[in-house]
Design an enzyme around this catalytic site. Structure first.
Site, PDB file in Angstrom:
ATOM      1  CG  ASP A 290      -2.928   0.589   0.615  1.00  0.00           C
ATOM      2  OD1 ASP A 290      -4.098   0.180   0.607  1.00  0.00           O
ATOM      3  OD2 ASP A 290      -1.939  -0.172   0.579  1.00  0.00           O
TER       4      ASP A 290
ATOM      5  CG  ASP B 158      -4.276  -6.599  -1.212  1.00  0.00           C
ATOM      6  OD1 ASP B 158      -3.810  -5.957  -2.174  1.00  0.00           O
ATOM      7  OD2 ASP B 158      -4.107  -6.268  -0.027  1.00  0.00           O
TER       8      ASP B 158
HETATM    9  C1  DGJ Z   1      -2.802  -3.691   0.919  1.00  0.00           C
HETATM   10  C2  DGJ Z   1      -4.204  -3.151   0.847  1.00  0.00           C
HETATM   11  O1  DGJ Z   1      -4.290  -2.099  -0.047  1.00  0.00           O
HETATM   12  C3  DGJ Z   1      -4.627  -2.752   2.249  1.00  0.00           C
HETATM   13  O2  DGJ Z   1      -5.883  -2.134   2.221  1.00  0.00           O
HETATM   14  C4  DGJ Z   1      -4.633  -3.978   3.119  1.00  0.00           C
HETATM   15  O3  DGJ Z   1      -5.588  -4.875   2.645  1.00  0.00           O
HETATM   16  C5  DGJ Z   1      -3.252  -4.615   3.122  1.00  0.00           C
HETATM   17  N1  DGJ Z   1      -2.772  -4.854   1.793  1.00  0.00           N
HETATM   18  C6  DGJ Z   1      -3.279  -5.914   3.887  1.00  0.00           C
HETATM   19  O4  DGJ Z   1      -2.081  -6.567   3.836  1.00  0.00           O
END
Ligand code: DGJ
Length: 704
Positions: A520, A452
């Site tokens: 997300d 990430d």
């Molecule tokens: C952003 C990601 O897109 C989410 O799926 C998750 O992993 C969060 N970060 C965690 O902080």
């Protein structure tokens, strides 16, 4: 016959793709000029093609034909692909041709400046099974004492033929709304698509398609391109008033420089181009095929159904809670369990701990091994979330190495999500990062990393370094190196690229990862548009899509479990809901739907994708492989209660018959093509259906 040919009499190179051709020529002034990008043609035919001169030559215009990599200097007034400043202040570049070489489908044309010891190689690579042309450059400063400042160093410039109009298709978005397709006429202007964020960005994806305004999903010529780069980037489209359209693109946003040290060489990333007929649908399918054959490392591997803890637990993870989720996940048929954020250091919220990559001793008193062992005992693979480029100021890492982050002298550092960005262009920071990742993977036998990155770059300085701007590019190069090294040392490791959802999705990251976290936003209605935009360039196999809880955390919209599943089944299916709160009926339905996904998965992940549109608000995708067809159709609402009519399919044989594997109904192919597949949609909003058709032996064709 080689897919690259050279005609010395006309100083002409011809690159042949599967069904297309690309021709370039060395002009008398020794610049490399564009001749043709379109339908296939022979070398003799290409020799007949005139150079594309300006139709409006006068003393105010550049009369020369379009160049393959325009520089500054001479009568050139469009956006340069390459801008340099020599140590004495001279800027204009004047090339001389050195030589060229052809190695299989790889053509290299070598040029040097007439006065300064600057070398440029134009690279072109074609594959016999694709119409995609890969282009990039290598720049080399052969001076033994003076640097050359690169003010712009694009990978390629593309030229569309003379068309009656020019229209562009591109992808825009933001966090939670990535990959929105936009289509509009190209203005007579310079139009810039860019990311200044140090990552590909949610806001614009480096894919662009040009047509004459008449192409549609099924027909028409399309010229498209995609940049293989995961940092800041820029593509400038130039439509001039006399009817020519070109676009130049490469890494870095405007204003950044790279000081090419004496003896230094810089390779730019691949900027790939594709000419296709058959409309936007065929263009997408050609890209998907290219990505599978020439970008992904494990294209034949089936992506597992995964569980991810993020929407269920947020930062609130511990051994008992994760084991409870894992037990439920395994009972549904999930194959890979991924623990998301919150497992390390003091990371109980986004305020602290990022950078301290050891398991939180309160949450995981015996480390991660007991959880990993239990996940494996349950028959699943084990994955972990990491965010290797980032650090919370409230962390042991930052306290020990405050100089490791991007920062500028006399400037405060902007925090976003309470975090700063590590400067991975620094060899010590990059080495440290590689080492902890390597240890983590080795010690726990990790199968899968979700990599990430949750903020863009700001105050991207490197105090004390003589050429600080280079970090914008060197940071991304370092990420690539770390990923490449990890994958080489751990051949079983699979990686999901993520940057707060789809903030880092491009051909560069796909060359070293296996899938991407698309967005997300897991609301299935929003996802239909996001996934459709995504599919313009990227195949379903890499499109990670989760079923989460209802109401959705982002939109508060309530949707049936079946609808959520049917949307997520169009990609690499995952589950991200809090399974401990799902009812027995929901768990049963989820188990059945996961089993159904596993049956259609080979066709979804390895088949050919067609975007379909039905009547009313119905949209659908059809995946075809050999004799199997999978249709996923979604009807978010029924204005006035009117249900959609049958859905016309594509890619079935008119004289064959197809059996619905669930209902046993059999349809003639001609009927599916001409009349359409009758859809058995449930009543009301958020209706969806999955139809799995297989080609039936002819004698099974019945009246229905
Ligand atoms: C952003 C990601 O897109 C989410 O799926 C998750 O992993 C969060 N970060 C965690 O902080």
């Amino acid at each position: 016959m080689s897919s690259v040919q050279f005609d010395p009499d006309h100083s002409l190179w011809l690159l042949q793709g599967l069904t297309s051709a690309y021709a370039i020529r060395l002009s008398e002034e020794e610049t490399v000029r564009h001749v043709h990008w379109g339908p296939t043609l022979s070398l003799a035919e290409a020799a007949l093609l005139p150079e594309r001169l300006s139709p409006a030559a006068s003393s105010f215009e550049e009369a020369a034909g379009q160049e393959e990599l325009p520089v500054e200097g001479g009568a050139r007034f469009g956006p340069p692909s390459m801008l340099v400043r020599f140590a004495d202040g001279t800027r204009a570049v004047q090339w001389r041709y050195d030589t060229h070489d052809i190695n299989g489908g790889h053509l290299r044309i070598h040029l040097h400046d007439r006065h300064y010891p600057l070398r440029l190689t134009l690279h072109y690579r074609v594959h016999a099974d694709s119409d995609v042309i890969e282009r990039w450059t290598t720049v080399e400063n052969r001076d033994d004492s003076a640097p050359v400042t690169l003010l712009r160093c694009d990978s390629a410039a593309w030229t569309a033929p003379q068309l009656s109009n020019y229209r562009m298709s591109h992808l825009v978005g933001a966090w939670n709304s990535e990959f929105q397709l936009r289509r509009s006429d190209v203005p007579v202007a310079e139009t810039v698509f860019t990311s200044r964020r140090g990552m590909t960005s949610h806001h614009a994806n480096p894919w662009l398609a040009i047509d004459d305004g008449t192409a549609d999903e099924q027909g028409g010529e399309v010229w498209s391109s995609a940049l293989a780069w995961s940092g800041s980037w820029r593509v400038t489209v130039h439509r001039d008033p006399v009817g020519r359209t070109t676009w130049t693109g490469g890494f870095g946003h405007e204003g950044l420089t790279w000081s090419l040290a004496p003896g230094e060489t810089l390779d730019t990333p691949v900027f790939a181009g594709l000419y296709s007929t058959g409309g936007f649908g065929a263009a997408s399918r050609a890209w998907h095929e290219y990505i599978r054959r020439h970008v992904l490392s494990h294209p034949d591997e089936t992506r597992p159904v995964l569980y991810n803890s993020w929407e269920a637990t947020g930062f609130d993870v511990d051994e008992a809670g994760q084991i409870a989720l894992a037990a439920r996940a395994a009972s549904l048929g999930i194959e890979l369990f991924v623990m998301d954020d919150g497992w390390f250091g003091a990371r109980v919220s986004d305020q602290a701990g990022l950078g301290d990559w050891t398991p939180n001793p309160t949450r995981f008193p015996n480390g991660l091994r007991p959880l990993a062992a239990e996940v494996r005992r349950l028959g699943m693979r084990f994955g972990l979330w990491v965010e290797p480029e980032m650090v919370n100021p409230d962390s042991d890492l930052y306290r020990a190495h405050p100089d490791w982050v991007l920062h500028m002298a006399n400037r405060s550092s902007t925090e976003m999500r309470n975090q700063l960005v590590l400067n991975l262009a620094r060899p010590d920071t990059a080495e440290w990062t590689h080492n902890w990742l390597d240890r983590l993977v080795r010690d726990h036998d990790i199968d899968f990393l979700k990599w990430d990155a949750n903020r863009p770059h700001t105050e991207a300085g490197w105090p004390g370094h003589g050429d600080p701007d280079r970090l914008w590019i060197a940071h991304t190069q370092a990420i690539y190196r770390i990923m490449d090294r990890l994958r080489a040392d751990h051949p079983g490791l699979r990686i999901e690229a993520c940057a707060g959802g789809g903030g880092r999705v491009d051909l560069g990251v796909l060359a070293r990862t296996d899938q991407v976290w698309t967005s997300d936003n897991t609301d299935p209605i929003d996802r239909i548009a996001i996934q459709e935009g995504f599919s313009n360039l990227y195949p379903a196999q890499v499109m990670s899509a989760w079923v989460t809880d209802s109401p959705n955390v982002a939109t508060a919209r309530q949707t049936p479990l079946r609808f959520r599943f049917h949307v997520a089944m169009a990609g690499a299916l995952g589950i991200g809901g809090d399974l401990t709160t799902w009812t027995t009926e929901e768990l049963k339905e989820a188990t059945e739907l996961i089993a159904a996904y596993k049956r259609i998965r080979p066709t979804v992940q390895h088949g050919t994708a067609y975007r379909l549109r039905g009547s009313g608000s119905l949209s659908a995708v059809q995946y075809a492989s050999d004799d199997e067809h999978v249709v996923l159709a979604w009807c978010p609402s029924r204005p006035y209660g009117h249900g959609p009519g049958p859905l016309r399919l594509v890619a079935v044989q008119p004289d064959a018959s197809y059996r619905d594997r669930d209902t046993g109904r059999t349809y003639p192919g001609s009927f599916l093509l001409g009349h359409g597949l009758p859809l058995d949609l449930p009543a009301g909003d958020y209706a969806s259906v999955l139809v799995h058709l297989e080609r039936a032996p002819d004698q099974h064709l019945e009246q229905w």
